[in-house]
Scaffold this active site. Structure first.
Site, PDB file in Angstrom:
ATOM      1  N   HIS A  80      49.943  38.060  36.146  1.00  0.00           N
ATOM      2  CA  HIS A  80      48.835  38.848  36.700  1.00  0.00           C
ATOM      3  C   HIS A  80      49.186  39.165  38.163  1.00  0.00           C
ATOM      4  CE1 HIS A  80      44.714  39.487  38.242  1.00  0.00           C
ATOM      5  NE2 HIS A  80      44.361  39.680  36.988  1.00  0.00           N
TER       6      HIS A  80
ATOM      7  N   ASP B  66      48.899  29.100  36.636  1.00  0.00           N
ATOM      8  CA  ASP B  66      47.694  29.937  36.684  1.00  0.00           C
ATOM      9  C   ASP B  66      46.964  29.740  35.353  1.00  0.00           C
ATOM     10  OD1 ASP B  66      45.902  31.981  36.236  1.00  0.00           O
ATOM     11  OD2 ASP B  66      47.268  33.602  36.821  1.00  0.00           O
TER      12      ASP B  66
ATOM     13  N   GLN C 108      43.267  31.949  32.120  1.00  0.00           N
ATOM     14  CA  GLN C 108      42.982  32.278  30.713  1.00  0.00           C
ATOM     15  C   GLN C 108      43.217  31.082  29.792  1.00  0.00           C
ATOM     16  OE1 GLN C 108      41.541  34.975  29.905  1.00  0.00           O
ATOM     17  NE2 GLN C 108      41.959  36.361  31.611  1.00  0.00           N
TER      18      GLN C 108
ATOM     19  N   LYS D 166      35.375  32.956  34.064  1.00  0.00           N
ATOM     20  CA  LYS D 166      36.012  33.225  32.773  1.00  0.00           C
ATOM     21  C   LYS D 166      35.739  32.105  31.782  1.00  0.00           C
ATOM     22  CE  LYS D 166      39.762  35.827  34.927  1.00  0.00           C
ATOM     23  NZ  LYS D 166      39.553  37.214  34.520  1.00  0.00           N
TER      24      LYS D 166
ATOM     25  N   CYS E 204      45.870  44.482  35.418  1.00  0.00           N
ATOM     26  CA  CYS E 204      46.425  43.819  36.609  1.00  0.00           C
ATOM     27  C   CYS E 204      47.776  43.186  36.299  1.00  0.00           C
ATOM     28  CB  CYS E 204      45.474  42.764  37.167  1.00  0.00           C
ATOM     29  SG  CYS E 204      43.938  43.438  37.721  1.00  0.00           S
TER      30      CYS E 204
HETATM   31  N1  PMP Z   1      45.317  35.197  36.415  1.00  0.00           N
HETATM   32  C1  PMP Z   1      45.025  35.615  35.171  1.00  0.00           C
HETATM   33  C2  PMP Z   1      45.934  35.238  34.049  1.00  0.00           C
HETATM   34  C3  PMP Z   1      43.875  36.353  34.939  1.00  0.00           C
HETATM   35  O1  PMP Z   1      43.585  36.770  33.710  1.00  0.00           O
HETATM   36  C4  PMP Z   1      43.034  36.686  36.033  1.00  0.00           C
HETATM   37  C5  PMP Z   1      41.791  37.525  35.829  1.00  0.00           C
HETATM   38  N2  PMP Z   1      41.978  38.653  35.034  1.00  0.00           N
HETATM   39  C6  PMP Z   1      43.386  36.216  37.287  1.00  0.00           C
HETATM   40  C7  PMP Z   1      44.514  35.480  37.447  1.00  0.00           C
HETATM   41  C8  PMP Z   1      42.534  36.505  38.480  1.00  0.00           C
HETATM   42  O2  PMP Z   1      41.298  35.902  38.328  1.00  0.00           O
HETATM   43  P1  PMP Z   1      40.132  36.221  39.387  1.00  0.00           P
HETATM   44  O3  PMP Z   1      39.924  37.699  39.325  1.00  0.00           O
HETATM   45  O4  PMP Z   1      38.981  35.443  38.892  1.00  0.00           O
HETATM   46  O5  PMP Z   1      40.643  35.773  40.704  1.00  0.00           O
END
Ligand code: PMP
Length: 409
Positions: free
Chosen positions: A123, A200, A203, A226, A365
């Site tokens: 991401h 990270d 998910q 999430k 993203c």
């Molecule tokens: N890492 C991953 C794998 C994600 O899916 C996301 C959110 N789509 C993020 C980081 C970023 O999360 P946040 O927008 O809550 O900071």
């Protein structure tokens, strides 16, 4: 015990909403999950019964709020299988957690020529903070490639790791492909060359049991929103001895021991990393989300969602012109990504919305991953504890109707 999503749905007020004349079919849980009544109530209760600033007042309300807030820190540690609350830093979200590591650890310990190993499926929040560091400090970024079916190509790992590698930072579960990465193996390989490892978990935490003792990583990041909790709060877990060596990143009230007009000294971790008034009501919501998910059982959540992903792969295969991205067999979690040529994913998502279906379209993203997959955008359907197999069937019906509308067979 197996989950009963039909019963659980009654706990989510938003799921009784209609979009026009259609019931809402929410297939964007990877972007943010919906919130059960237990989480909404915990936040309301905090505001109605306990609202006061934490760590400050010598009066009953503030003591109660502080006890609740610190209690959630302990709850997070137990939930993650961490040895104690000292390593739990409350941040706003996963993005802030990774930025905190890049600033407070990276800027202190990395120098020109040091290497940070990422992957092709990250991401943006696990790419861009390292880009800044590379530009500022001359840190070299490397990437573990992925295979054509969306798994990490670990045959390249040993060649990519070396004495210059200082950090390996990778996603636990891909928000695009649903791939569950073998993070334990990557952590062991990173440690063999003396590098630290950041995972990270944005998910992963909502979808499967996470045990930091088993994973063995040095940093772990996730967002409450999430995992059925509120927006505005997330967690960076870091090994306490590493956290203790990191300098503060944002400073001000709460972070300090003593302030003179010309200098200050800082509190111990994790407090030195939590400047200003924290997200207290959101902490109450996060605590409730953890209790709620724990009561459901993460094993049951994982089994339910694996069955949903399998069902989605089977049913979507019936759509002419479909291209699926990601591993065609497990382990997978939470999300399926696809395109249906020649319809652009944005057009598809707009048409699905007419049927009350919420799916995400775009690069999610993860632009470098899109490039690797040979596309600029995909549609993504993502699932949670409340998702029904019949909603995936509605998705397939709606895609077929859209294809007819566009005149494609
Ligand atoms: N890492 C991953 C794998 C994600 O899916 C996301 C959110 N789509 C993020 C980081 C970023 O999360 P946040 O927008 O809550 O900071």
């Amino acid at each position: 015990m197996a989950l009963d999503p039909s019963r659980l749905r009654a706990e989510f007020p938003i799921l009784s909403r209609r979009i026009g004349d259609r019931p809402l079919v929410y297939l964007d849980t990877a972007a943010t999950s919906q919130k059960p009544r237990a989480v909404i109530d915990a936040m309301t209760r905090y505001y109605e019964q306990m609202n006061a600033n934490v760590h400050r007042g010598a009066y009953r309300l503030s003591e109660e709020a502080t006890a609740m807030y610190e209690g959630v820190r302990e709850k997070v540690a137990r939930f993650l299988g961490a040895p104690g609350p000292e390593g739990v830093v409350f941040v706003r979200n996963t993005t802030e957690a990774i930025n905190l590591v890049a600033h407070a650890w990276g800027r202190k310990f990395l120098k020109a020529g040091d290497e940070v190993l990422l992957t092709e499926m990250e991401h943006h929040s696990n790419l861009v903070p390292w880009h800044l560091l590379a530009k500022e400090r001359g840190v070299v970024l490397r990437h573990i490639p992925i295979t054509d079916d969306g798994r990490l190509d670990l045959s390249r790992l040993d060649a990519l790791l070396g004495s210059r590698t200082k950090l390996v930072s990778l996603v636990h579960v891909s928000n695009v492909l649903g791939t569950v990465n073998p993070v334990e193996d990557v952590v062991r390989a990173a440690h063999r060359v003396g590098a630290l490892c950041l995972v990270d978990g944005a998910q992963a935490v909502p979808h499967r049991p996470v045990d930091l003792a088993a994973i063995g990583c040095d940093f772990y990041a996730f967002s409450a929103h999430k995992m059925y909790g509120p927006t505005g709060i997330g967690v960076l877990w870091a090994r306490p001895e590493i956290l203790a060596g990191m300098d503060p990143f944002m400073v001000g009230g709460e972070t300090i021991l003593e302030v003179r007009l010309d200098r200050s000294t800082f509190r111990e971790a994790p407090y030195r990393f939590e400047p200003g008034t924290p997200a207290v009501a959101e902490a109450a919501g996060l605590g409730a989300a953890i209790d709620w998910l724990t009561a459901l059982g993460l094993d049951a959540v994982e089994a339910h969602e694996t069955a949903l992903v399998d069902h989605a792969w089977r049913r979507l295969a019936e759509v002419p012109g479909i291209r699926m991205y990601g591993p065609s067999s497990g382990p997978r979690a939470g999300a399926v990504c696809f395109t249906t040529d020649p319809i652009h994913p944005h057009d598809l998502a707009t048409c699905l919305d007419q049927d009350g279906l919420a799916v995400r379209a775009g690069h999610h993203c993860a632009q470098p991953l899109m490039t690797r997959l040979g596309t600029v955008a995909t549609a993504r359907a993502s699932f949670g504890v409340y998702t029904l197999p019949s909603e995936i069937d509605l998705l397939v019906d709606s895609i077929l109707r859209t294809r007819e509308f566009f005149g494609c067979r």
